[in-house]
Design a protein around this motif. Structure first.
Motif, mmCIF file in Angstrom:
data_model
loop_
_atom_site.group_PDB
_atom_site.id
_atom_site.type_symbol
_atom_site.label_atom_id
_atom_site.label_comp_id
_atom_site.label_asym_id
_atom_site.label_seq_id
_atom_site.Cartn_x
_atom_site.Cartn_y
_atom_site.Cartn_z
ATOM 1 N N ALA A 193 53.343 93.815 27.316
ATOM 2 C CA ALA A 193 54.183 93.803 26.114
ATOM 3 C C ALA A 193 54.344 92.382 25.583
ATOM 4 C CB ALA A 193 55.548 94.405 26.428
ATOM 5 N N ALA A 194 54.499 91.399 26.495
ATOM 6 C CA ALA A 194 54.647 90.006 26.068
ATOM 7 C C ALA A 194 53.400 89.531 25.350
ATOM 8 C CB ALA A 194 54.954 89.122 27.269
ATOM 9 N N GLU A 195 52.232 89.881 25.870
ATOM 10 C CA GLU A 195 50.976 89.492 25.215
ATOM 11 C C GLU A 195 50.892 90.104 23.810
ATOM 12 O OE1 GLU A 195 48.632 87.482 26.141
ATOM 13 O OE2 GLU A 195 49.188 87.072 28.233
ATOM 14 N N GLU A 196 51.256 91.376 23.683
ATOM 15 C CA GLU A 196 51.184 92.045 22.376
ATOM 16 C C GLU A 196 52.230 91.486 21.413
ATOM 17 O OE1 GLU A 196 50.637 94.419 19.067
ATOM 18 O OE2 GLU A 196 49.291 93.803 20.698
ATOM 19 N N PHE A 197 53.428 91.210 21.916
ATOM 20 C CA PHE A 197 54.491 90.656 21.076
ATOM 21 C C PHE A 197 54.085 89.289 20.528
ATOM 22 C CE2 PHE A 197 59.043 88.856 20.993
ATOM 23 C CZ PHE A 197 59.289 89.361 19.728
ATOM 24 N N ALA A 198 53.528 88.439 21.398
ATOM 25 C CA ALA A 198 53.085 87.114 20.961
ATOM 26 C C ALA A 198 51.973 87.249 19.918
ATOM 27 C CB ALA A 198 52.617 86.297 22.159
ATOM 28 N N ARG A 199 51.038 88.175 20.161
ATOM 29 C CA ARG A 199 49.953 88.376 19.193
ATOM 30 C C ARG A 199 50.494 88.809 17.840
ATOM 31 N NH1 ARG A 199 47.998 91.478 16.135
ATOM 32 N NH2 ARG A 199 49.460 93.122 16.769
ATOM 33 N N ALA A 200 51.429 89.782 17.837
ATOM 34 C CA ALA A 200 51.977 90.291 16.579
ATOM 35 C C ALA A 200 52.707 89.183 15.815
ATOM 36 C CB ALA A 200 52.922 91.461 16.857
ATOM 37 N N LEU A 201 53.456 88.351 16.541
ATOM 38 C CA LEU A 201 54.173 87.264 15.875
ATOM 39 C C LEU A 201 53.207 86.260 15.262
ATOM 40 C CD1 LEU A 201 57.061 86.640 18.439
ATOM 41 C CD2 LEU A 201 57.314 87.483 16.104
ATOM 42 N N ASN A 202 52.156 85.935 15.991
ATOM 43 C CA ASN A 202 51.219 84.922 15.510
ATOM 44 C C ASN A 202 50.314 85.434 14.398
ATOM 45 O OD1 ASN A 202 52.157 82.992 17.351
ATOM 46 N ND2 ASN A 202 50.763 83.704 18.953
ATOM 47 N N ASP A 203 49.880 86.691 14.511
ATOM 48 C CA ASP A 203 48.909 87.220 13.547
ATOM 49 C C ASP A 203 49.563 87.897 12.351
ATOM 50 O OD1 ASP A 203 47.085 86.339 15.378
ATOM 51 O OD2 ASP A 203 46.469 88.331 16.069
ATOM 52 N N ASP A 204 50.640 88.652 12.603
ATOM 53 C CA ASP A 204 51.221 89.490 11.550
ATOM 54 C C ASP A 204 52.467 88.876 10.902
ATOM 55 O OD1 ASP A 204 49.261 91.339 12.267
ATOM 56 O OD2 ASP A 204 50.604 92.353 13.688
ATOM 57 N N ALA A 205 53.201 88.066 11.645
ATOM 58 C CA ALA A 205 54.457 87.532 11.106
ATOM 59 C C ALA A 205 54.653 86.076 11.525
ATOM 60 C CB ALA A 205 55.634 88.390 11.575
ATOM 61 N N PRO A 206 53.696 85.200 11.210
ATOM 62 C CA PRO A 206 53.824 83.797 11.643
ATOM 63 C C PRO A 206 55.004 83.071 11.019
ATOM 64 C CG PRO A 206 52.003 84.065 10.094
ATOM 65 C CD PRO A 206 52.460 85.444 10.458
ATOM 66 N N HIS A 207 55.552 83.613 9.919
ATOM 67 C CA HIS A 207 56.673 82.943 9.253
ATOM 68 C C HIS A 207 57.982 83.061 10.028
ATOM 69 C CE1 HIS A 207 56.852 87.164 8.089
ATOM 70 N NE2 HIS A 207 58.128 86.991 7.753
ATOM 71 N N LEU A 208 58.029 83.939 11.047
ATOM 72 C CA LEU A 208 59.279 84.124 11.779
ATOM 73 C C LEU A 208 59.584 82.957 12.708
ATOM 74 C CD1 LEU A 208 59.218 87.926 12.728
ATOM 75 C CD2 LEU A 208 60.545 86.799 10.942
ATOM 76 N N LEU A 209 58.557 82.274 13.184
ATOM 77 C CA LEU A 209 58.739 81.148 14.093
ATOM 78 C C LEU A 209 58.097 79.897 13.490
ATOM 79 C CD1 LEU A 209 57.823 82.863 17.495
ATOM 80 C CD2 LEU A 209 60.110 82.451 16.578
ATOM 81 N N ARG A 210 58.583 78.741 13.916
ATOM 82 C CA ARG A 210 58.015 77.479 13.426
ATOM 83 C C ARG A 210 56.914 76.966 14.342
ATOM 84 N NH1 ARG A 210 63.525 74.118 11.720
ATOM 85 N NH2 ARG A 210 64.283 75.596 10.159
ATOM 86 N N TYR A 211 56.581 77.757 15.337
ATOM 87 C CA TYR A 211 55.588 77.339 16.331
ATOM 88 C C TYR A 211 54.839 78.584 16.801
ATOM 89 C CZ TYR A 211 59.651 78.932 18.959
ATOM 90 O OH TYR A 211 60.721 79.668 19.399
ATOM 91 N N PRO A 212 53.650 78.437 17.350
ATOM 92 C CA PRO A 212 52.914 79.593 17.872
ATOM 93 C C PRO A 212 53.658 80.220 19.053
ATOM 94 C CG PRO A 212 51.455 77.708 17.580
ATOM 95 C CD PRO A 212 52.843 77.191 17.417
ATOM 96 N N ALA A 213 53.750 81.523 19.060
ATOM 97 C CA ALA A 213 54.429 82.223 20.152
ATOM 98 C C ALA A 213 53.545 82.238 21.389
ATOM 99 C CB ALA A 213 54.769 83.639 19.734
ATOM 100 N N LYS A 214 54.105 81.871 22.527
ATOM 101 C CA LYS A 214 53.403 81.914 23.804
ATOM 102 C C LYS A 214 53.883 83.122 24.600
ATOM 103 C CE LYS A 214 51.374 77.887 23.127
ATOM 104 N NZ LYS A 214 49.922 77.796 22.888
ATOM 105 N N ALA A 215 53.025 83.608 25.494
ATOM 106 C CA ALA A 215 53.352 84.809 26.262
ATOM 107 C C ALA A 215 54.599 84.605 27.125
ATOM 108 C CB ALA A 215 52.161 85.225 27.122
ATOM 109 N N ASP A 216 54.774 83.394 27.693
ATOM 110 C CA ASP A 216 55.950 83.164 28.545
ATOM 111 C C ASP A 216 57.243 83.266 27.736
ATOM 112 O OD1 ASP A 216 54.405 82.835 30.753
ATOM 113 O OD2 ASP A 216 54.480 80.642 30.763
ATOM 114 N N TRP A 217 57.228 82.657 26.539
ATOM 115 C CA TRP A 217 58.415 82.758 25.684
ATOM 116 C C TRP A 217 58.650 84.216 25.277
ATOM 117 C CZ3 TRP A 217 58.941 84.804 20.844
ATOM 118 C CH2 TRP A 217 60.184 84.618 20.221
ATOM 119 N N ALA A 218 57.570 84.922 24.897
ATOM 120 C CA ALA A 218 57.678 86.318 24.477
ATOM 121 C C ALA A 218 58.228 87.180 25.609
ATOM 122 C CB ALA A 218 56.311 86.832 24.035
ATOM 123 N N ARG A 219 57.823 86.867 26.832
ATOM 124 C CA ARG A 219 58.310 87.626 27.995
ATOM 125 C C ARG A 219 59.828 87.466 28.136
ATOM 126 N NH1 ARG A 219 55.246 88.889 32.894
ATOM 127 N NH2 ARG A 219 56.675 89.525 34.560
#
Length: 533
Positions: free
Chosen positions: A482-508
């Motif tokens: 789930a963390a891997e998929e969440f990070a992917r969705a944030l980076n690919d589909d909604a990059p405007h939500l964060l000011r930095y690339p989402a990492k799996a550890d943070w997503a977890r």
């Protein structure tokens, strides 16, 4: 082609002044749910209860079908019919129902006269949102005639409309926008974008209308924050007729329909429907419709959500109300509650002794209000005080009177968390029904929020984009996946939500905290299930 016309095969569909060249916004309206209507009628002092059996539900002017499709998913044993004149709306609605795998719903491309000629079986509920004050007299008559012919004698009709006196000072905004748009080329959205610029110029240059009507300037600021498709449908139409509720009541009476309550529950509470200074005057009136007419005037209503019946249900004193046997539940994590809860016209402090006790009881072991009276922390308060405080808390949006008892979670499910190892991989979130996932994901990126069906609530919970992506990632996955998929969705589909690339550890970490806050509530509401070996 004019903006109120569109092609359907070889035919030209006539909107009679209502725009058809742009779709309406895709939103879910809780006020149209049978659960909300039933609660509001009970709050108004009547004995209506949803029958514990399959029902028939019709939405006239269903738009893209968001509300009625979610209702069909919530009530798989009932039958739903959506009717709309716009073929693009019907195509979108059919696609959504098909993607959700629903077989208990149908959509009909028809105006209200054509729909009557199909002679459907009678309905338990007929709802009409955003039509009555936006169409001409002939369409209004057709709408009422459909309800009169096809609403069951014990059924409920919902009719929403822009109302006076609230719109009296703002109605010229429609005239300004509408008249200016007639000189602009393009579709309705393009017309409205240019019209808004012009009317904003009038406001900023302190034109007399805006100078003398602060409410108009405030409303213009609100419009600038709204979806342009909503604004186009509101102001590009040739018909815009806010209605005094007394006139709406008179219209309905011609078709054998009687006002019973508003679906907006605050306006049904005797202790909340008007400011305290006016309460004695309202309570002195013996006629219920006169009370409602004056309440609407004193509140300066600008939008109403009226409920009508053919036969008024029996009235009950508070001590005999079916509300006592409804489950009262905190439907958001307790940590989300602000220190001051906005409850209608009032502010309730979270640390007030009674409020704090209700938060604790409704957030740990949801129970009926009647059972709450026996709880040790509440015994010193009168039943009326407990009920009225619970009703006020419901207005905050953090609490609900449930349609059915919450799911009893015990054993490993009560302790369930998202899977963290291979050994507990069976302990994984799943949406309770397959249809819930596509409905949550619909129009997600354009709306930036999603709706999760909540069967025990009889409605849907709105989640902002970040948490909707979290829910979609958790569905059927272990925490790591789930963390891997969440990070992917944030980076690919909604990059405007964060000011930095989402990492799996943070997503977890985010998902772990999200699970801790929500998994029990969503299980109790019937939105998710957590597997156990």
């Amino acid at each position: 082609m004019a903006n109120d016309k569109t092609r359907f095969g070889n035919d030209v569909i006539e909107g009679r002044g209502y725009i058809l060249d742009e779709p309406y916004i895709s939103r879910f309206y809780d006020l149209q749910t049978p659960a909300r209507m039933s609660y509001s009628i009970q709050a108004a002092g009547f004995g209506h209860e949803m029958a514990n059996r399959p029902f028939r539900y019709c939405e006239l002017g269903c738009g893209n079908g968001i509300t009625i499709v979610i209702l069909a998913a919530l009530h798989p044993d009932s039958w739903f019919v959506g009717i709309d004149i716009n073929p693009d709306h019907i195509e979108t609605a059919n696609t959504l129902a098909r993607e959700a795998g629903l077989t208990n719903i149908e959509f009909i491309r028809a105006d209200f006269d054509e729909a009557q000629r199909q002679k459907p079986e009678p309905f338990d509920y007929i709802t009409v949102h955003g039509v009555y004050s936006w169409v001409d007299a002939a369409v209004r008559a057709s709408m009422f005639n459909f309800i009169a012919r096809f609403l069951k004698s014990t059924g409920i009709a919902y009719i929403s409309y822009n109302s006076n006196p609230g719109w009296a000072a703002k109605e010229p905004i429609w005239r300004l926008l509408n008249r200016y748009s007639r000189g602009v080329s393009g579709n309705s959205v393009e017309k409205m974008k240019e019209s808004l610029k012009f009317v904003e110029f009038l406001s900023s240059s302190d034109a007399p209308y805006f100078h003398e009507n602060p409410a108009a300037r405030e409303h213009l600021q609100y419009l600038k924050s709204e979806d342009i498709h909503y604004i186009a449908h509101e102001f590009c139409n040739d018909n815009f007729s806010p209605v005094y509720c007394s006139d709406a009541f008179a219209d309905a009476r011609q078709y054998g329909l009687h006002f019973v309550a508003q679906s907006e529950s605050a306006y049904n509470l005797p202790f909340e429907r008007v400011a305290e200074a006016y309460r004695e005057y309202i309570d002195s009136m013996s006629d219920r419709l006169e009370q409602e007419t004056w309440s609407s005037l004193l509140r300066n209503d600008f939008f109403r959500t009226d409920l009508y019946t053919k036969i008024l249900p029996p009235q009950h004193a508070l001590e005999d109300s079916p509300l006592w046997d409804r489950v009262f539940m905190l439907i958001h994590p307790a940590d989300d509650l602000p220190d001051q809860l906005t409850c209608g016209s009032r502010e309730l402090a979270k640390n007030d002794a009674l409020v704090a006790a209700l938060i604790t009881v409704s957030g740990t072991t949801p129970m009926t209000v009647r059972d709450m009276l026996k709880h040790n922390s509440l015994r010193r308060y009168s039943p009326r005080m407990i009920m009225e405080t619970a009703q006020l808390l419901e207005l905050s949006g953090y609490f609900g009177f449930l349609l059915s008892p919450p799911l009893n979670i015990n054993g490993c499910a009560a302790k369930a968390s998202i899977a963290t190892t291979r050994d507990d991989a069976a302990r994984i979130w799943h949406f309770a029904k397959p249809s819930f996932r596509p409905l949550l994901a619909m129009n997600l990126m354009s709306n930036e929020f999603g709706y999760l069906a909540a069967p025990a609530f009889g409605s849907a919970m709105r989640f902002e984009l970040m948490d909707t992506l979290a829910l979609l990632a958790l569905d059927g996955r272990s925490l790591g996946a789930a963390a891997e998929e969440f990070a992917r969705a944030l980076n690919d589909d909604a990059p405007h939500l964060l000011r930095y690339p989402a990492k799996a550890d943070w997503a977890r970490g985010y998902l772990d905290a999200f699970n801790e806050r929500w998994h029990v509530i969503l299980q109790q509401l019937g939105s998710i299930r957590v597997g156990c070996r």
